[in-house]
Design an enzyme around this catalytic site. Sequence first.
Site, PDB file in Angstrom:
ATOM      1  N   ASP A   1      -0.779  -3.885  -4.705  1.00  7.50           N
ATOM      2  CA  ASP A   1      -1.231  -2.595  -5.201  1.00  7.50           C
ATOM      3  C   ASP A   1      -2.411  -2.075  -4.369  1.00  7.50           C
ATOM      4  OD1 ASP A   1      -1.157  -0.580  -7.409  1.00  7.50           O
ATOM      5  OD2 ASP A   1      -3.175  -1.341  -7.778  1.00  7.50           O
TER       6      ASP A   1
ATOM      7  N   GLU B   1       1.123  -0.939  -0.862  1.00  8.27           N
ATOM      8  CA  GLU B   1       1.090   0.461  -1.290  1.00  8.27           C
ATOM      9  C   GLU B   1       0.009   1.227  -0.537  1.00  8.27           C
ATOM     10  OE1 GLU B   1       0.491   3.070  -5.386  1.00  8.27           O
ATOM     11  OE2 GLU B   1      -0.771   1.318  -5.001  1.00  8.27           O
TER      12      GLU B   1
END
Length: 625
Positions: free
Chosen positions: A337, A366
């Site tokens: 993330d 990400e």
Amino acid sequence: MTTDEVAKNTSIIERYDISIIEPLNWWIGFKNQTLQLLVHHSNISERTPVIFHEGVSIEKVHLADSPNYLFIDLVISELTKAGKFNIIFKQDKKEDLIHTYELKSREKPSEDYIGFDSSDAIYLITPDRFANGNPNNDIIEILNEKTIDRNNNNSRHGGDILGIINHLNYIEDLGFTAIWPTPLLTNDMYQSSYHGYAITNFYQIDPRFGCLEDYKTLSLKMSEKGMKLIMDQVVNHCGLEHWWMKDLPFKNWINHQENYIKNKDNWDDSKGIITSHRRTTNQDIYASEIDKNDMSEGWFVSAMPDLNQRNPFMAKYTIQNSIWWIETANLGGIRQDTYSYPDKNFMSRWAGDIMNEYPNFSIVGEEWTNNPLLIAYWQQGNPNRDGYNSNLKSPMDFAMQEKIVSSLNQEESWDSGFIEIYKALANDFAYVNPKDIVVFPDNHDMSRIFTQLNGDVAHTKMAISYLCVLPRIPQIYYGTEILMNDFDNPGNHGLIRSDFPGGWSNDNVNAFTGKGLTDTQKDMQIYIKKLLNYRKSSKAIHKGKTIHFTPNNGIYLLFRILNNEIVIHIMNKNNTPVKLNLLRFNEIGLKGRAVKNIITNYQFFWGNNITLTQKGSTILSTKLK
């Protein structure tokens, strides 16, 4: 110490006197023979740890700023045998504290941890909203959030790991080969804890999702089906209720820690330094130091403290945690993330240490950007001007996602419509390995693709089929196969992550069985099933050459070619029948060859022209069986 004393101390009577030791266990046989234990216990700094286990030695003991921590550096030699041993914490005139620790044998060598690649298709799930397999774990009294309310988009709804396990056949039948659940670790927050990104214990499955054994069972059952489990991890931040926030080990364990300590009793956005979100400071050769620091050191939100990976103990803790989960759960990949938010040099080390240990593993990071130059920067091997190498195999292709949506929503003209994705794909020259990039129509943080495309089924099919034939790794969000949407409140995170119909015993509609679905939803389900199951066996899509032709008259063709297999993808925006001249594509070498529509199974010979009878995608293949 005498021989008798050694014998006495090496006899194992299991005791667990210490409040916290992390990692919870470790393994023998790693390339890296070092291990750092985080020890948390009242006034543990006053004690001296001692270990008597052949092959294990204490290299150094580090004191923290808090007296309640020790960090113990161990060396685990190649002679070390698996097994349990006691760590004895000694202090003059006080009884020894003893904690039993275990070194396990590894179940398989590092090379056998195989990650995902362009032959895979990833199913993204928000576990709380997918299926409730065990209603008994919906509410855990010892945790802060104690409500279940399926009518509240921000509340927990009860989905869990068993719910995923119970529907693995459904996911496999759709054609998916990998599953990415959003984080399953404990989020002991007071509200909105369902999403999983405010972790309060990095070594514990949230009991509302199940237990560690449930997670390991999920991985095992997926492995038996040839599927890969991708773990969503977060190294940038934790949840405000993480156990260490009440007793931080160092003065710089988190970023802006002094400000937090000063204001923690009345903490809100105005007290903290929230990140600027200016992620281009990672690459910008003109960026000021203050802008760089605001980006990498700012808090993501006020409820998620920003972890300081420049602290070497935090860095080691985070890397070991990732490796612990790879070994414990037999992972087939990690999705990291907010990849570009932490210190980028640490992220290079984090990914590098993992890939050094597991050379065939995969990590997807990400980086939410519509700029292909930034996507390229984060992929390993990119010749960056600053010499930076991320060690990251797979960035995420937000740029292509945006262009797919905008091009389908535009009217066709010389410089709008399909030409947008044609030009976007032309940017692949900037990527070291385009086929390792993860592309998607939507995800858990943006409006559903059906919503983004204004409820147009044909456009939704085109978006999904196009990304599934690209030299990419496709990821599709749960419910896309039944046209789930957020029309009522576009972009609302709780609505985007709506319950999958049929995941709860009292649901009137059951998408797993088809009960109550509309004909349009069933058709979409069948469409994705046929598309992905064809894709599973298509070497041309996995590894083939890509050739596309400039869009013309509202039609765009892309070909994937490997040896004798040719896949033809046709996108057509015309609402009335249109004749397509095939002579323009003669360089592909299809003239006179039999081709089959992979959705309808209709076969014909490639000639001088074909008539496209309706708007949408047509996917043809020379592979007839």
